[in-house]
Design a protein around this motif. Structure first.
Motif, PDB file in Angstrom:
ATOM      1  N   VAL A 120       0.824  -1.215   0.000  1.00 17.72           N
ATOM      2  CA  VAL A 120       0.000   0.000   0.000  1.00 17.72           C
ATOM      3  C   VAL A 120       0.861   1.270   0.000  1.00 17.72           C
ATOM      4  N   VAL A 121       1.931   1.283   0.792  1.00 17.98           N
ATOM      5  CA  VAL A 121       2.804   2.463   0.819  1.00 17.98           C
ATOM      6  C   VAL A 121       3.476   2.660  -0.539  1.00 17.98           C
ATOM      7  N   ASN A 122       3.956   1.593  -1.146  1.00 14.94           N
ATOM      8  CA  ASN A 122       4.564   1.695  -2.483  1.00 14.94           C
ATOM      9  C   ASN A 122       3.560   2.227  -3.502  1.00 14.94           C
ATOM     10  N   TYR A 123       2.326   1.776  -3.377  1.00 17.95           N
ATOM     11  CA  TYR A 123       1.263   2.231  -4.285  1.00 17.95           C
ATOM     12  C   TYR A 123       1.041   3.741  -4.131  1.00 17.95           C
ATOM     13  N   ALA A 124       0.954   4.203  -2.871  1.00 27.35           N
ATOM     14  CA  ALA A 124       0.713   5.624  -2.606  1.00 27.35           C
ATOM     15  C   ALA A 124       1.876   6.490  -3.088  1.00 27.35           C
ATOM     16  N   ILE A 125       3.096   6.052  -2.835  1.00 25.60           N
ATOM     17  CA  ILE A 125       4.268   6.809  -3.269  1.00 25.60           C
ATOM     18  C   ILE A 125       4.352   6.851  -4.786  1.00 25.60           C
ATOM     19  N   HIS A 126       4.017   5.733  -5.426  1.00 27.76           N
ATOM     20  CA  HIS A 126       3.999   5.672  -6.893  1.00 27.76           C
ATOM     21  C   HIS A 126       2.990   6.669  -7.473  1.00 27.76           C
ATOM     22  N   LYS A 127       1.918   6.933  -6.710  1.00 25.20           N
ATOM     23  CA  LYS A 127       0.889   7.892  -7.140  1.00 25.20           C
ATOM     24  C   LYS A 127       1.298   9.343  -6.836  1.00 25.20           C
ATOM     25  N   GLY A 128       2.497   9.507  -6.298  1.00 24.77           N
ATOM     26  CA  GLY A 128       2.994  10.851  -6.033  1.00 24.77           C
ATOM     27  C   GLY A 128       2.646  11.397  -4.671  1.00 24.77           C
ATOM     28  N   CYS A 129       2.258  10.530  -3.749  1.00 20.53           N
ATOM     29  CA  CYS A 129       1.853  10.981  -2.417  1.00 20.53           C
ATOM     30  C   CYS A 129       3.031  11.102  -1.453  1.00 20.53           C
ATOM     31  N   LYS A 130       2.925  12.051  -0.557  1.00 17.03           N
ATOM     32  CA  LYS A 130       3.789  12.120   0.612  1.00 17.03           C
ATOM     33  C   LYS A 130       3.075  11.318   1.703  1.00 17.03           C
ATOM     34  N   VAL A 131       3.752  10.346   2.275  1.00 19.00           N
ATOM     35  CA  VAL A 131       3.078   9.379   3.147  1.00 19.00           C
ATOM     36  C   VAL A 131       3.635   9.408   4.566  1.00 19.00           C
ATOM     37  N   SER A 132       2.731   9.395   5.529  1.00 24.04           N
ATOM     38  CA  SER A 132       3.098   9.115   6.915  1.00 24.04           C
ATOM     39  C   SER A 132       2.339   7.863   7.338  1.00 24.04           C
ATOM     40  N   VAL A 133       2.922   7.113   8.261  1.00 23.41           N
ATOM     41  CA  VAL A 133       2.332   5.842   8.683  1.00 23.41           C
ATOM     42  C   VAL A 133       2.172   5.832  10.190  1.00 23.41           C
ATOM     43  N   THR A 152      10.476  -0.768   8.597  1.00 27.39           N
ATOM     44  CA  THR A 152       9.941  -1.090   7.263  1.00 27.39           C
ATOM     45  C   THR A 152       9.368   0.160   6.613  1.00 27.39           C
ATOM     46  N   ALA A 153       8.604   0.930   7.390  1.00 24.50           N
ATOM     47  CA  ALA A 153       8.013   2.165   6.874  1.00 24.50           C
ATOM     48  C   ALA A 153       9.093   3.152   6.451  1.00 24.50           C
ATOM     49  N   GLU A 154      10.131   3.254   7.269  1.00 22.74           N
ATOM     50  CA  GLU A 154      11.236   4.164   6.945  1.00 22.74           C
ATOM     51  C   GLU A 154      11.917   3.744   5.654  1.00 22.74           C
ATOM     52  N   GLU A 155      12.169   2.455   5.483  1.00 26.47           N
ATOM     53  CA  GLU A 155      12.822   1.942   4.275  1.00 26.47           C
ATOM     54  C   GLU A 155      11.962   2.172   3.035  1.00 26.47           C
ATOM     55  N   LEU A 156      10.645   2.208   3.235  1.00 23.41           N
ATOM     56  CA  LEU A 156       9.734   2.430   2.115  1.00 23.41           C
ATOM     57  C   LEU A 156       9.709   3.905   1.679  1.00 23.41           C
ATOM     58  N   GLY A 157      10.229   4.784   2.530  1.00 19.97           N
ATOM     59  CA  GLY A 157      10.317   6.199   2.163  1.00 19.97           C
ATOM     60  C   GLY A 157       9.245   7.091   2.751  1.00 19.97           C
ATOM     61  N   VAL A 158       8.616   6.665   3.873  1.00 24.43           N
ATOM     62  CA  VAL A 158       7.602   7.530   4.480  1.00 24.43           C
ATOM     63  C   VAL A 158       8.287   8.710   5.166  1.00 24.43           C
ATOM     64  N   SER A 159       7.548   9.793   5.349  1.00 25.63           N
ATOM     65  CA  SER A 159       8.118  11.014   5.906  1.00 25.63           C
ATOM     66  C   SER A 159       8.072  11.066   7.427  1.00 25.63           C
ATOM     67  N   ARG A 160       7.144  10.302   8.013  1.00 24.01           N
ATOM     68  CA  ARG A 160       6.938  10.407   9.466  1.00 24.01           C
ATOM     69  C   ARG A 160       6.175   9.162   9.930  1.00 24.01           C
ATOM     70  N   VAL A 161       6.400   8.760  11.182  1.00 22.38           N
ATOM     71  CA  VAL A 161       5.613   7.663  11.757  1.00 22.38           C
ATOM     72  C   VAL A 161       4.878   8.163  12.993  1.00 22.38           C
ATOM     73  N   ARG A 162       3.748   7.552  13.251  1.00 23.95           N
ATOM     74  CA  ARG A 162       2.928   7.941  14.401  1.00 23.95           C
ATOM     75  C   ARG A 162       2.931   6.822  15.438  1.00 23.95           C
ATOM     76  N   TYR A 163       3.059   7.251  16.697  1.00 24.41           N
ATOM     77  CA  TYR A 163       2.918   6.331  17.828  1.00 24.41           C
ATOM     78  C   TYR A 163       1.595   6.680  18.490  1.00 24.41           C
TER      79      TYR A 163
END
Length: 382
Positions: A120-133, A152-163
């Motif tokens: 899902v993250v790869n799909y969103a990034i491919h669509k040009g999205c900036k992603v946080s997880v 995993t999220a960091e390696e996928l290229g997300v900008s931020r993670v939420r706790y």
């Protein structure tokens, strides 16, 4: 450089409060007010809820706000598609990570979760999205698995993670230890999202910031599911005045935001709600008023004018001579100690009568004024 940023979720998590349903006009006004105050990110809503939500976010996206708009999504490509319809490409993906959620709610496995996250993250990034997880129920998630999830999220290229402390299960000590551990394992920014089930959301958010979380999710007046979320006004003021953190947040907008959301949400604030409650800068006790008249710092940690409030002295049962003397001064009268004592005695008697619910007209005195616009009784004078 600011030391922390507020990610406001009043329009998403706040609206999940039972009975709260903001109108289009209210949502747009809240967004503009948050932007004016200096919020960094506004979590605008959940596009997957339907076309009405999509249209609201579209309109919000056309306001020309300085802050970022963020949409909330499940771990689903169809949710991503709905977000793309809004024109907002800054998306958040909320992912249940505790075994309680994975196995009992989703009926899936940890392996499935990681693989689906990648997809899902790869799909969103491919669509040009900036992603946080976000890790939903992070506070009850096995720490080793949580770190695997974030890495995993960091390696996928997300900008931020939420706790997310989804059920408010932690205390500040646990929050500090957990965020500190995660901060040592990843390099991207951390957003702390707290709930107030045990009344510790503000303290937990403060601890998260101390441990390295730079983004704090919050709602105006702390509205939200069950006991609510981290209160925006409480955490901003705590970080600025107690923590000595730097922020560009306009503190004078706090009461403006609070009053508007109180009216729009229909959730009445308690009079002693920190910072924004009607009575939090009102003083009746004679000892307190005497101290305040000599030095405001004796009983006020911050100058209320800094957050758009003002002090009020209220005459009542616990008032002292200093209170009455100051009230008379406000009314342009200067009286000797004997007269001050007489007035104080009558004020106290009047307070007792009021508590017994006896009509105030039985008091044979004439009203000469009201002090600072707020008083428990008519101010009486022989």
């Amino acid at each position: 450089m600011e030391n922390f940023y507020i990610l406001d979720t009043t329009l998403r998590d706040g609206e999940q409060t039972p009975g709260v349903n903001f109108t289009l006009e209210e949502k747009l006004e809240i967004a503009k007010m948050l932007d004016k105050a200096g919020v960094k990110v506004i979590e605008a809503g959940i596009p997957a809820m339907g076309q009405q939500e999509i249209e609201v976010i579209k309109k919000m996206n056309c306001l020309g706000l300085k802050c970022e708009l963020l949409t909330w999504n499940r771990l689903s490509k169809s949710d991503i598609e709905k977000s793309l319809e809004t024109g907002v490409k800054n998306i958040h993906i909320g992912v249940p990570t505790s075994d309680i959620h994975i196995y009992n709610k989703l009926k899936k496995t940890r392996k499935w979760l990681i693989e689906t996250l990648k997809d899902v993250v790869n799909y969103a990034i491919h669509k040009g999205c900036k992603v946080s997880v976000g890790a939903e129920d992070a506070s009850r998630t096995d720490m080793d698995f949580l770190i695997e999830f974030y890495k995993t999220a960091e390696e996928l290229g997300v900008s931020r993670v939420r706790y997310a402390d989804t059920v408010g299960a932690l205390d500040p000590f646990g929050v500090y230890e957990n965020i500190k551990k995660i901060r040592s394992e990843i390099n991207i920014e951390i957003d702390f999202h707290g709930h107030n089930d045990f009344g510790m959301a503000t303290a937990n958010a403060l601890a998260a910031c101390r441990a390295g979380a730079k983004y704090i999710s919050a709602t105006i007046n702390g509205i939200g599911e069950r006991a609510g979320n981290t209160s925006l006004e409480e955490i901003v003021a705590s970080l600025k005045y107690i923590g000595k953190y730097k922020t560009d947040f306009d503190m004078k907008q706090i009461p403006v935001l609070s009053k508007y959301v109180e009216k729009a949400s229909g959730i009445k604030l308690s009079k002693n709600k920190p910072l924004v409650g009607e009575a939090v800068f009102s003083h009746e006790s004679g000892i307190h008023v005497d101290g305040l008249l000599k030095d405001r710092r004796t009983y006020e940690f911050i100058d209320p004018t800094e957050i758009g409030r003002e002090s009020k002295f209220v005459l009542g049962k616990t008032s002292g001579k200093a209170s009455v003397r100051n009230a008379m001064k406000e009314l342009g009268m200067k009286l000797d100690d004997d007269k001050i004592s007489q007035i104080l005695e009558r004020v106290r008697k009047g307070e007792s009568l009021e508590k017994k619910k006896e009509p105030l007209k039985k008091l044979k005195y004439r009203v000469v004024g009201i002090f600072s616009g707020e008083i428990k009784l008519p101010f009486i004078f022989p």
